[in-house]
Design a protein around this motif. Structure first.
Motif, short mmCIF file in Angstrom:
data_model
loop_
_atom_site.label_atom_id
_atom_site.label_comp_id
_atom_site.label_asym_id
_atom_site.label_seq_id
_atom_site.Cartn_x
_atom_site.Cartn_y
_atom_site.Cartn_z
N VAL A 40 0.87 -0.99 -0.04
CA VAL A 40 -0.02 0.00 0.12
C VAL A 40 0.85 1.23 -0.10
CG1 VAL A 40 -1.73 1.28 1.23
CG2 VAL A 40 -2.01 -1.10 1.10
N ASP A 41 1.99 1.16 0.97
CA ASP A 41 2.61 2.53 1.02
C ASP A 41 3.59 2.71 -0.51
OD1 ASP A 41 2.00 2.54 3.52
OD2 ASP A 41 3.66 1.57 4.24
N LEU A 42 4.17 1.58 -1.12
CA LEU A 42 4.68 1.63 -2.17
C LEU A 42 3.86 2.38 -3.53
CD1 LEU A 42 7.01 -1.34 -2.15
CD2 LEU A 42 7.75 1.22 -2.00
N ALA A 43 2.55 1.73 -3.33
CA ALA A 43 1.49 2.01 -4.37
C ALA A 43 1.25 3.55 -4.30
CB ALA A 43 0.32 1.05 -4.17
N ILE A 44 1.23 4.13 -3.20
CA ILE A 44 1.17 5.58 -2.90
C ILE A 44 2.00 6.48 -3.27
CG2 ILE A 44 0.50 7.14 -0.98
CD1 ILE A 44 -1.06 5.08 0.40
N SER A 45 3.23 5.78 -3.10
CA SER A 45 4.52 6.69 -3.35
C SER A 45 4.85 6.56 -5.00
CB SER A 45 5.75 6.27 -2.37
OG SER A 45 5.94 4.97 -2.59
N HIS A 46 4.91 5.50 -5.44
CA HIS A 46 5.13 5.10 -6.86
C HIS A 46 4.15 5.35 -7.96
CE1 HIS A 46 8.51 3.66 -4.40
NE2 HIS A 46 9.33 3.50 -5.57
N HIS A 47 2.75 5.26 -7.59
CA HIS A 47 1.68 5.42 -8.45
C HIS A 47 1.80 4.47 -9.69
CE1 HIS A 47 -0.35 8.54 -6.17
NE2 HIS A 47 0.86 9.14 -6.15
N PRO A 48 2.21 3.03 -9.49
CA PRO A 48 2.44 2.23 -10.66
C PRO A 48 0.96 2.10 -11.41
CG PRO A 48 1.94 0.85 -8.60
CD PRO A 48 2.04 2.36 -8.06
N ASP A 49 1.38 1.62 -12.73
CA ASP A 49 0.09 1.65 -13.52
C ASP A 49 -0.59 0.39 -13.13
OD1 ASP A 49 0.86 3.60 -15.36
OD2 ASP A 49 2.54 2.20 -16.21
N VAL A 50 0.07 -0.82 -12.52
CA VAL A 50 -0.66 -2.05 -12.26
C VAL A 50 -0.02 -2.57 -10.87
CG1 VAL A 50 -0.96 -4.56 -12.68
CG2 VAL A 50 -1.08 -2.71 -14.64
N VAL A 51 -0.56 -3.08 -9.95
CA VAL A 51 -0.25 -3.79 -8.70
C VAL A 51 -0.47 -5.05 -8.88
CG1 VAL A 51 -0.20 -3.63 -6.24
CG2 VAL A 51 -0.38 -1.49 -7.44
N LEU A 52 0.37 -5.89 -8.69
CA LEU A 52 0.42 -7.39 -8.65
C LEU A 52 0.38 -7.59 -7.16
CD1 LEU A 52 2.35 -9.15 -11.43
CD2 LEU A 52 -0.21 -9.33 -10.92
N LEU A 53 -0.64 -8.37 -6.71
CA LEU A 53 -0.95 -8.61 -5.29
C LEU A 53 -1.04 -10.19 -5.08
CD1 LEU A 53 -3.19 -5.82 -3.83
CD2 LEU A 53 -0.68 -6.16 -3.17
N ASP A 54 -0.25 -10.66 -4.16
CA ASP A 54 -0.70 -11.93 -3.54
C ASP A 54 -1.84 -11.95 -2.68
OD1 ASP A 54 -0.63 -14.88 -3.05
OD2 ASP A 54 0.93 -14.59 -1.45
N ILE A 55 -2.62 -12.79 -2.44
CA ILE A 55 -3.79 -12.70 -1.55
C ILE A 55 -3.56 -12.97 0.09
CG2 ILE A 55 -5.93 -13.89 -0.76
CD1 ILE A 55 -6.96 -13.83 -3.56
N ARG A 56 -2.55 -13.93 0.04
CA ARG A 56 -1.96 -14.19 1.62
C ARG A 56 -0.84 -13.76 1.74
NH1 ARG A 56 -4.45 -20.13 3.52
NH2 ARG A 56 -6.49 -19.96 3.17
N MET A 57 -0.71 -12.40 2.56
CA MET A 57 0.49 -11.76 2.96
C MET A 57 0.34 -11.35 4.42
SD MET A 57 1.55 -9.55 -0.26
CE MET A 57 0.20 -8.41 -0.31
#
Length: 216
Positions: A40-57
């Motif tokens: 979440v923190d990196l998505a907010i700071s980097h604004h990527p086009d796509v975020v690939l997320l594993d479900i269980r983290m």
């Protein structure tokens, strides 16, 4: 260039996915996260086009992270990449705003196709996931229709006629005119129909009429 944030708590999985993505010159992994909170923190700071997320983290699971990312970084599309293909995960992922759902056991080409699709504003489900969704939806519709037909089958032919007109939104007076019977008789039919279908009002009866195919 499509900028990607990769989040998975297993370093070997991240390395494998990064290698697959690296084979496409139009894709670039700009950041990696080992847990949901970091994602979440990196998505907010980097604004990527796509975020690939594993479900269980750890710290924050992928579904919760996806929900936060969609709110805090709405320009980033989210794709769930997981080994878990249960229906409840699929439904929850779509509910929180994920644009794609891919299985780690799938063909690497599905991963590349999915990234390009969601980056372009489309949605993408791996074929196995898509089949699960289609089966679930179709099965639900068919089971409701079958149940409705069974309930309607217990009615007389005249009661089915009245139910069809109730489903079409006609009033008692209009049904009486259509069937050339008096309004009091229609009221009696409607009362009997509600009782035999086990519903409390005309709206519920109309829904059954629709599901049973009595109303187009």
């Amino acid at each position: 260039m499509i900028r990607i944030l990769l989040a998975d708590d297993e370093a070997m999985i991240r390395a494998g996915v990064r290698a697959i993505l690296g084979a496409d010159p139009e894709l670039e992994v700009i950041a990696e996260a080992g847990d949901g909170r970091e994602a979440v923190d990196l998505a907010i700071s980097h604004h990527p086009d796509v975020v690939l997320l594993d479900i269980r983290m750890p710290k924050l699971d992928g579904l919760a992270a996806a929900a936060e990312i969609r709110k805090a970084a709405p320009g980033s599309a989210v794709v769930m990449l997981t080994t878990f293909g249960e229906d409840d995960y699929i439904a929850k992922a779509l509910d929180v705003g994920a644009s794609g759902f891919l299985l780690k056991s799938g063909d690497p080409r599905e991963l590349l196709a999915g990234i390009h699709a969601v980056a372009g504003g489309a949605a993408y489900l791996s074929p196995k996931v898509a089949q699960r969704v289609i089966t679930q939806l179709a099965g639900g519709q068919m089971s409701r229709a079958a149940a409705a037909r069974d309930r309607v089958g217990a009615l007389t032919e005249r009661e089915r006629e009245v139910l069809a007109l109730v489903g079409a939104g006609l009033s008692n007076a209009e049904i009486a005119g259509r069937l050339y019977i008096v309004e009091g008789t229609v009221k009696a039919y409607v009362s009997t129909i509600l009782t035999r279908l086990g519903v409390r009002n005309r709206v519920q009866a109309a829904i059954i009429a629709y599901e049973a195919g009595l109303v187009a």
